[in-house]
Design an enzyme around this catalytic site. Structure first.
Site, PDB file in Angstrom:
ATOM      1  N   GLY A  74       0.824  -1.198   0.000  1.00  0.00           N
ATOM      2  CA  GLY A  74       0.000   0.000   0.000  1.00  0.00           C
ATOM      3  C   GLY A  74       0.855   1.243   0.000  1.00  0.00           C
ATOM      4  O   GLY A  74       2.043   1.191   0.323  1.00  0.00           O
ATOM      5  N   ASP A 111      -2.911   9.618  13.799  1.00  0.00           N
ATOM      6  CA  ASP A 111      -3.554   9.199  12.552  1.00  0.00           C
ATOM      7  C   ASP A 111      -4.130   7.792  12.674  1.00  0.00           C
ATOM      8  O   ASP A 111      -3.935   6.964  11.796  1.00  0.00           O
ATOM      9  CB  ASP A 111      -2.525   9.266  11.413  1.00  0.00           C
ATOM     10  CG  ASP A 111      -3.189   9.196  10.056  1.00  0.00           C
ATOM     11  OD1 ASP A 111      -4.376   9.560   9.944  1.00  0.00           O
ATOM     12  OD2 ASP A 111      -2.521   8.749   9.098  1.00  0.00           O
ATOM     13  N   GLY A 150       0.970   5.057   1.492  1.00  0.00           N
ATOM     14  CA  GLY A 150       0.411   6.052   2.395  1.00  0.00           C
ATOM     15  C   GLY A 150       0.855   7.426   1.952  1.00  0.00           C
ATOM     16  O   GLY A 150       1.524   7.570   0.930  1.00  0.00           O
ATOM     17  N   ALA A 151       0.492   8.423   2.747  1.00  0.00           N
ATOM     18  CA  ALA A 151       0.838   9.783   2.367  1.00  0.00           C
ATOM     19  C   ALA A 151       2.340  10.016   2.451  1.00  0.00           C
ATOM     20  O   ALA A 151       2.877  10.893   1.803  1.00  0.00           O
ATOM     21  CB  ALA A 151       0.096  10.754   3.268  1.00  0.00           C
ATOM     22  N   TYR A 152       3.038   9.240   3.246  1.00  0.00           N
ATOM     23  CA  TYR A 152       4.445   9.527   3.482  1.00  0.00           C
ATOM     24  C   TYR A 152       5.400   8.437   3.037  1.00  0.00           C
ATOM     25  O   TYR A 152       6.593   8.545   3.207  1.00  0.00           O
ATOM     26  CB  TYR A 152       4.680   9.812   4.963  1.00  0.00           C
ATOM     27  CG  TYR A 152       3.845  10.933   5.458  1.00  0.00           C
ATOM     28  CD1 TYR A 152       4.220  12.245   5.217  1.00  0.00           C
ATOM     29  CD2 TYR A 152       2.657  10.684   6.124  1.00  0.00           C
ATOM     30  CE1 TYR A 152       3.440  13.283   5.647  1.00  0.00           C
ATOM     31  CE2 TYR A 152       1.865  11.729   6.559  1.00  0.00           C
ATOM     32  CZ  TYR A 152       2.265  13.034   6.317  1.00  0.00           C
ATOM     33  OH  TYR A 152       1.489  14.053   6.751  1.00  0.00           O
ATOM     34  N   GLY A 153       4.849   7.367   2.528  1.00  0.00           N
ATOM     35  CA  GLY A 153       5.774   6.320   2.129  1.00  0.00           C
ATOM     36  C   GLY A 153       5.012   5.140   1.584  1.00  0.00           C
ATOM     37  O   GLY A 153       3.798   5.063   1.689  1.00  0.00           O
TER      38      GLY A 153
HETATM   39  N1  ATP Z   1       3.301  -4.480   9.148  1.00  0.00           N
HETATM   40  C1  ATP Z   1       2.431  -4.493   8.134  1.00  0.00           C
HETATM   41  N2  ATP Z   1       2.000  -5.657   7.622  1.00  0.00           N
HETATM   42  C2  ATP Z   1       1.117  -5.670   6.625  1.00  0.00           C
HETATM   43  N3  ATP Z   1       0.603  -4.580   6.054  1.00  0.00           N
HETATM   44  C3  ATP Z   1       0.977  -3.375   6.504  1.00  0.00           C
HETATM   45  C4  ATP Z   1       1.916  -3.270   7.566  1.00  0.00           C
HETATM   46  N4  ATP Z   1       2.108  -1.959   7.818  1.00  0.00           N
HETATM   47  C5  ATP Z   1       1.327  -1.283   6.957  1.00  0.00           C
HETATM   48  N5  ATP Z   1       0.644  -2.119   6.153  1.00  0.00           N
HETATM   49  C6  ATP Z   1      -0.320  -1.741   5.115  1.00  0.00           C
HETATM   50  O1  ATP Z   1       0.315  -0.939   4.153  1.00  0.00           O
HETATM   51  C7  ATP Z   1      -0.558   0.065   3.696  1.00  0.00           C
HETATM   52  C8  ATP Z   1       0.109   1.406   3.725  1.00  0.00           C
HETATM   53  O2  ATP Z   1       0.495   1.662   5.034  1.00  0.00           O
HETATM   54  P1  ATP Z   1       1.066   3.042   5.496  1.00  0.00           P
HETATM   55  O3  ATP Z   1       1.271   2.932   6.940  1.00  0.00           O
HETATM   56  O4  ATP Z   1       2.167   3.470   4.641  1.00  0.00           O
HETATM   57  O5  ATP Z   1      -0.001   4.002   5.059  1.00  0.00           O
HETATM   58  P2  ATP Z   1      -1.243   4.683   5.589  1.00  0.00           P
HETATM   59  O6  ATP Z   1      -1.476   4.344   6.983  1.00  0.00           O
HETATM   60  O7  ATP Z   1      -2.290   4.394   4.594  1.00  0.00           O
HETATM   61  O8  ATP Z   1      -0.849   6.142   5.363  1.00  0.00           O
HETATM   62  P3  ATP Z   1      -0.140   7.277   6.159  1.00  0.00           P
HETATM   63  O9  ATP Z   1       1.312   7.138   5.891  1.00  0.00           O
HETATM   64  O10 ATP Z   1      -0.738   8.445   5.495  1.00  0.00           O
HETATM   65  O11 ATP Z   1      -0.525   7.151   7.577  1.00  0.00           O
HETATM   66  C9  ATP Z   1      -1.800  -0.015   4.555  1.00  0.00           C
HETATM   67  O12 ATP Z   1      -2.837  -0.640   3.824  1.00  0.00           O
HETATM   68  C10 ATP Z   1      -1.412  -0.880   5.711  1.00  0.00           C
HETATM   69  O13 ATP Z   1      -2.488  -1.651   6.109  1.00  0.00           O
END
Ligand code: ATP
Lengths: 223, 322
Positions: B34, B161, B36-39
């Protein structure tokens, strides 16, 4: 006891007159001396300098000593320790202090090629240190334990007796000195603190008042 | 001892650190999970650990004059430190590495945060659920979320968040918090503007732009807890002001004296919504759950329950085991 102190003072004097020559020292033999000298010149707290020494030892537990320049890595360790303990060092100061310690009497570096190449190397080494440590920068702090132990033991002494023997200074010096050895990584902080305190008491020939009232001699400050 | 300066110590060994980063390559990227906004989060294989599957988050950090920013260094070091507690409701942080200073853009560092890989996030878990979750499941997930939040707060970390997207659900149904602790790193850094940030879990103080504290996470958790009951977002506004309207339609427009000072929007710009009964929105909800969620969705952050208050709420304490 008096003799010991005099010897220590003498050694201090001698050290000031004969500063180590890092350039002619083989390999990493003076690495931690360098960290301590630069750290003191940069005005860092003893615990921060000790942290830098620990980073150095950790780094070279992973990396080959022949692969990296000893003093560049030492300088980077001081920078990382400064940041991790909220006592940041300006890179410019770090480079100047390092350069001056290696090239005694050379004066500040001009903002020329040599300066920038030093600075670039330290910046790269900083990232390298972080990489090898995996950003685990939380080092146990034997200094804190030692201060606690000193404070509690001090209360047992009559004031004048405590003042006449430099227990605190000696124990702290032992602790700082132990940071020259990579073995520092193998012991837990409270154990290090107790060991330094015990050693200081032994060396100074001081016995803790009221200790004889204990049933055996397994007091917490004796190892 | 000569006082003339010699050439700097052999720098070539240090200059070529990129070689080290190559040989130290420990993870093989598989696919994007996935963005996200920052990575971006990748699924990856840990080549040094029998090919174990991990989740790797790539974050770009701007390097300053002084190298890596102090705030970033301290945030990451704190995450590493928290890891020592191995809290059951916090996603495991297995490793942190970086790709070295990139050669093209040398003011930027790519950081890799390596996490345990968790099956799915709460968002997809709720989407895939065949029907309403059982009362016990809702309670245990609620407790997990609040335990994680309380743990962060006790270490002076505000998540900021919380949303189903970064709440991860393990195969055994435990919830773990992810994606926190890098607020200052993110603030200084390269936001991917194309990514729409959801506002649905934002508390009023954040939408109004006033100062905020740990209470933000309690609000967001309250929204998520409500969502566990209905499997649909509680407050789905489409923009900042729309989100505030949604909030006030639910909890009622706050009284004038409750309105924070130094806010550009005046309270009168909102209709005088009367508070709604949350029970109408959450049918069949356990009365204690209802009371808990109401205590979390309070306009004034100071009057909101704390995460610890929530954990001690009868909704949990009357129903062992936890
Ligand atoms: N440890 C992990 N195992 C499996 N999936 C993960 C894990 N960490 C994050 N993800 C998934 O990866 C995706 C992107 O996560 P990320 O934390 O970068 O973004 P976000 O929470 O959508 O955005 P933001 O950075 O804006 O908070 C999400 O769908 C999240 O569920």
């Amino acid at each position: 006891m008096k003799d010991v102190i005099d010897v220590m003072a003498l050694q201090n004097n001698r050290r000031e007159k004969r500063l180590p020559d890092y350039r002619s020292a083989p390999g990493h033999s003076l690495a931690t001396n360098f960290i301590f000298e630069c750290g003191i010149k940069l005005g860092l707290q003893p615990a921060t300098i000790a942290t830098a020494a620990i980073f150095y030892h950790k780094f070279f537990r992973e990396a080959d000593k022949n692969d990296y320049d000893c003093y560049v890595v030492c300088t980077a360790c001081l920078c990382v320790a400064g940041k991790s303990r909220d006592e940041p060092v300006r890179p410019r100061d770090a480079v100047n202090v390092a350069h001056n310690s290696i090239n005694r009497g050379a004066g500040p570096l001009e903002l020329g090629e040599e300066y920038w190449s030093w600075r670039g190397a330290v910046a790269q080494a900083e990232l390298l240190v972080l990489r090898l440590l995996g950003f685990s920068l939380d080092t146990p702090s034997p200094h804190k334990y030692l201060l606690h132990y000193l404070r509690s033991i001090q209360e047992w002494f009559p004031q004048d007796q405590w003042r006449s023997a430099p227990v605190a200074r000696t124990a702290m010096a032992f602790l700082q000195d132990f940071h020259h050895s990579p073995a520092i990584l193998d012991y837990r902080a409270p154990h290090l603190a107790v060991a330094c305190l015990t050693l200081a008491l032994h060396v100074l020939g001081v016995s803790v008042p009221l200790a004889s009232t204990l049933e055996d001699d397994s007091a917490w400050y004796s190892s | 001892m000569s006082s003339s300066s010699t050439s700097p110590p052999s720098l070539n060994s240090i200059g070529d650190v990129n070689a080290l980063f190559q040989t130290a390559k420990k993870y093989e990227e598989l696919n994007v999970i996935g963005t996200g906004a920052y990575g971006t989060v990748y699924k990856a294989r840990d080549l040094h650990n029998g090919g174990q599957i991990v989740a790797m988050k790539k974050v770009k950090v701007a390097l300053t004059e002084d190298g890596i920013p102090l705030s970033t260094l301290r945030e990451i070091a704190l995450l590493r430190q928290l890891e020592a507690y191995r809290h059951p409701n916090i996603v495991r942080l297995l490793d942190v590495c970086h790709g070295g200073q990139s050669l093209e853009r040398d003011q930027q560092l790519v950081l890799f945060l390596v996490f345990e890989h968790v099956e799915q996030d709460l968002e997809s878990y709720l989407k895939r659920a065949p029907g309403p979750l059982s009362e016990n499941r809702i309670r245990s997930m609620s407790y997990d979320i609040l335990s994680g939040v309380d743990f962060l707060h006790s270490h002076r970390i505000v998540h900021r968040d919380l949303k189903p997207h970064n709440l991860l659900v393990t195969s055994s149904g435990r919830v773990k918090l992810a994606d926190f602790g890098l607020a200052k790193t993110y603030d200084t850094e390269m936001k991917l503007t194309s990514v729409v940030v959801t506002l649905w879990y934002r508390p009023p103080e954040v939408l109004l732009g006033v100062s905020y504290n740990t209470a933000v996470d309690v609000w967001s958790s309250g929204c998520v807890l409500a969502q566990l009951h209905t499997r649909a977002p509680l407050l789905a506004g489409s923009c900042d002001s729309e989100q505030l309207h949604c909030i006030f339609r639910l909890i009622g427009r706050p009284a004038k004296h409750e309105w924070p000072q130094n806010v550009s929007i005046v309270v009168d710009s909102f209709p005088d919504y009367p508070p709604q009964d949350l029970a109408d929105i959450l049918p069949r909800v356990h009365p204690q759950a209802l009371d808990l969620i109401k205590g979390m969705l309070v306009f004034d952050p100071a009057k909101r329950l704390t995460a610890l208050d929530c954990l001690e709420h009868p909704y949990f304490t009357d129903h062992a085991p936890h």
